[in-house]
Scaffold this motif. Structure first.
Motif, PDB file in Angstrom:
ATOM      1  N   LYS A 125      58.168  25.179  17.366  1.00 61.70           N
ATOM      2  CA  LYS A 125      59.161  24.797  18.374  1.00 61.70           C
ATOM      3  C   LYS A 125      58.983  23.358  18.824  1.00 61.70           C
ATOM      4  O   LYS A 125      59.968  22.635  19.017  1.00 61.70           O
ATOM      5  CB  LYS A 125      59.101  25.742  19.571  1.00 61.70           C
ATOM      6  N   ALA A 126      57.742  22.911  18.998  1.00 57.53           N
ATOM      7  CA  ALA A 126      57.519  21.532  19.422  1.00 57.53           C
ATOM      8  C   ALA A 126      57.991  20.553  18.353  1.00 57.53           C
ATOM      9  O   ALA A 126      58.558  19.497  18.655  1.00 57.53           O
ATOM     10  CB  ALA A 126      56.046  21.308  19.730  1.00 57.53           C
ATOM     11  N   GLY A 127      57.782  20.894  17.096  1.00 57.32           N
ATOM     12  CA  GLY A 127      58.196  20.041  15.997  1.00 57.32           C
ATOM     13  C   GLY A 127      59.629  20.259  15.557  1.00 57.32           C
ATOM     14  O   GLY A 127      60.104  19.586  14.635  1.00 57.32           O
ATOM     15  N   LEU A 128      60.310  21.221  16.191  1.00 54.72           N
ATOM     16  CA  LEU A 128      61.715  21.504  15.907  1.00 54.72           C
ATOM     17  C   LEU A 128      61.964  21.795  14.433  1.00 54.72           C
ATOM     18  O   LEU A 128      62.904  21.285  13.812  1.00 54.72           O
ATOM     19  CB  LEU A 128      62.601  20.338  16.368  1.00 54.72           C
ATOM     20  N   LEU A 129      61.116  22.672  13.862  1.00 56.01           N
ATOM     21  CA  LEU A 129      61.266  23.024  12.457  1.00 56.01           C
ATOM     22  C   LEU A 129      60.932  24.496  12.244  1.00 56.01           C
ATOM     23  O   LEU A 129      59.872  24.969  12.669  1.00 56.01           O
ATOM     24  CB  LEU A 129      60.342  22.167  11.587  1.00 56.01           C
ATOM     25  N   VAL A 145      62.902  27.413   2.326  1.00 59.43           N
ATOM     26  CA  VAL A 145      63.986  27.013   3.218  1.00 59.43           C
ATOM     27  C   VAL A 145      63.411  26.326   4.450  1.00 59.43           C
ATOM     28  O   VAL A 145      62.517  26.860   5.112  1.00 59.43           O
ATOM     29  CB  VAL A 145      64.810  28.249   3.657  1.00 59.43           C
ATOM     30  N   THR A 146      63.920  25.142   4.762  1.00 58.89           N
ATOM     31  CA  THR A 146      63.575  24.468   6.021  1.00 58.89           C
ATOM     32  C   THR A 146      64.827  24.393   6.883  1.00 58.89           C
ATOM     33  O   THR A 146      65.929  24.127   6.390  1.00 58.89           O
ATOM     34  CB  THR A 146      63.021  23.056   5.783  1.00 58.89           C
ATOM     35  N   TRP A 147      64.645  24.618   8.168  1.00 57.55           N
ATOM     36  CA  TRP A 147      65.737  24.586   9.151  1.00 57.55           C
ATOM     37  C   TRP A 147      65.331  23.591  10.225  1.00 57.55           C
ATOM     38  O   TRP A 147      64.512  23.879  11.083  1.00 57.55           O
ATOM     39  CB  TRP A 147      65.944  25.978   9.723  1.00 57.55           C
ATOM     40  N   ASP A 148      65.880  22.389  10.143  1.00 60.00           N
ATOM     41  CA  ASP A 148      65.565  21.310  11.066  1.00 60.00           C
ATOM     42  C   ASP A 148      66.338  21.539  12.359  1.00 60.00           C
ATOM     43  O   ASP A 148      67.568  21.520  12.375  1.00 60.00           O
ATOM     44  CB  ASP A 148      65.959  19.973  10.430  1.00 60.00           C
ATOM     45  N   ARG A 149      65.619  21.726  13.468  1.00 55.06           N
ATOM     46  CA  ARG A 149      66.263  22.076  14.732  1.00 55.06           C
ATOM     47  C   ARG A 149      66.678  20.841  15.544  1.00 55.06           C
ATOM     48  O   ARG A 149      67.197  20.992  16.647  1.00 55.06           O
ATOM     49  CB  ARG A 149      65.341  22.972  15.563  1.00 55.06           C
TER      50      ARG A 149
END
Length: 302
Positions: A125-129, A145-149
């Motif tokens: 969550k801190a790295g938004l990933l 799969v990467t989901w960039d927040r």
């Protein structure tokens, strides 16, 4: 004293501190929707977070690295016809319990309709990933799969699919406790593949030489520490820092079940011996009584 906690639900997943378990529960009557719930340990107080529509089933669940969110998969109960048809749809979602009010999220790219399905891996969550993999019939990892927040520029997708360059079984892919790194067992090369969450191409590898790797698990509280089973022995090493030290010499097939949430003890099962905890401070082992099978998200309390 260690205690084994049983949960009356499906796909149980323990929080990083070992004090809560997330799981799916289906009501006793037909056609009831599944509910995503969390339960406090050991008090037993449950909270219902959300329900999913009839015709869908909850898949694997992982906690965010800070313990305030859940990343989970949902798939259709209807399958494509034929052997190994797979679900007609699979989606990946997150649920942020720290938001006011708590909120769910997904992305239009996090939808499969090919018979394959998502397996969530991590949410920093801190790295938004957030990360996941795609698997299907046979259980091999197909895509990472990467989901960039972060908020994305106009026209740029937050989701990226990368084909796994090695043959790895989906359940061997695991995230470190801080969600910064992933590991997988490459059985063909007999090495651990280890990579930063945001870049599969940057993977490094660690191998035990002629010995065979059969299991591996990140250690809580020490993000670089990894326990692995090499032949019949269990070792622990710090990635990119130190070589492996043996903490248990087995006499038969050994498998890692779980770490204590604080990383002070490693739970193993050995053919002919059963389940036991190895203390990291002393190397002493203690049998676990009344243990009924795979941990699958059960929690050991210190």
């Amino acid at each position: 004293m260690d205690r084994v906690i049983a949960v009356g639900g499906e796909q149980p997943s323990a929080s990083p501190d070992g004090k809560r378990i997330a799981f799916w529960r289906t009501g006793p009557q037909g056609n009831n929707p599944q509910e995503l719930r969390i339960v406090d340990v050991p008090g037993g107080v449950e909270q219902m977070l959300l329900s999913i529509p009839v015709g869908f089933i909850g898949g694997p669940i992982v906690w965010s690295s800070d313990g305030t969110g859940l990343l989970y998969a949902v798939q259709s109960s209807e399958l494509f016809p034929g052997a190994g048809g797979g679900p007609r749809s699979s989606r990946l979602f997150s649920f942020d319990m720290s938001a006011t009010p708590p909120e769910g999220a997904t992305d239009s790219q996090l939808m499969l309709s090919s018979g394959s399905w998502f397996v969530p891996l991590s949410w920093d969550k801190a790295g938004l990933l957030a990360t996941a993999l795609v698997t299907g019939e046979g259980g091999m990892s197909q895509n990472y799969v990467t989901w960039d927040r972060h908020v994305q520029p106009a026209g740029q997708s937050a989701v990226k699919f990368t084909r796994f360059p090695w043959a790895v079984v989906a359940f061997t892919v695991q995230a470190s406790p801080d969600a910064k790194r992933l590991l997988a067992i490459d059985g063909a090369a007999n090495v651990l593949r280890i990579w930063p969450a945001g870049d599969l191409a940057a993977a490094g590898m660690v191998g035990p030489g002629a010995a065979v790797i059969s299991d591996a698990r990140w250690r809580p509280g020490a993000p670089g520490d990894i326990a692995w089973v090499i032949d019949q022995n269990v070792g622990v090493f710090t990635y990119q820092t130190s070589s492996s030290g043996i903490i248990h010499r087995g006499q038969a097939t050994v498998r890692i079940m779980a770490w204590r949430p604080d990383g002070s003890g490693l739970v193993l099962t050995e053919l002919g011996r059963g389940e036991f905890v190895v203390e990291m401070s002393s190397g002493q082992s203690t049998a676990l009584s009344g243990f009924g099978g795979l941990i699958a998200g059960a929690v050991l309390l210190r």
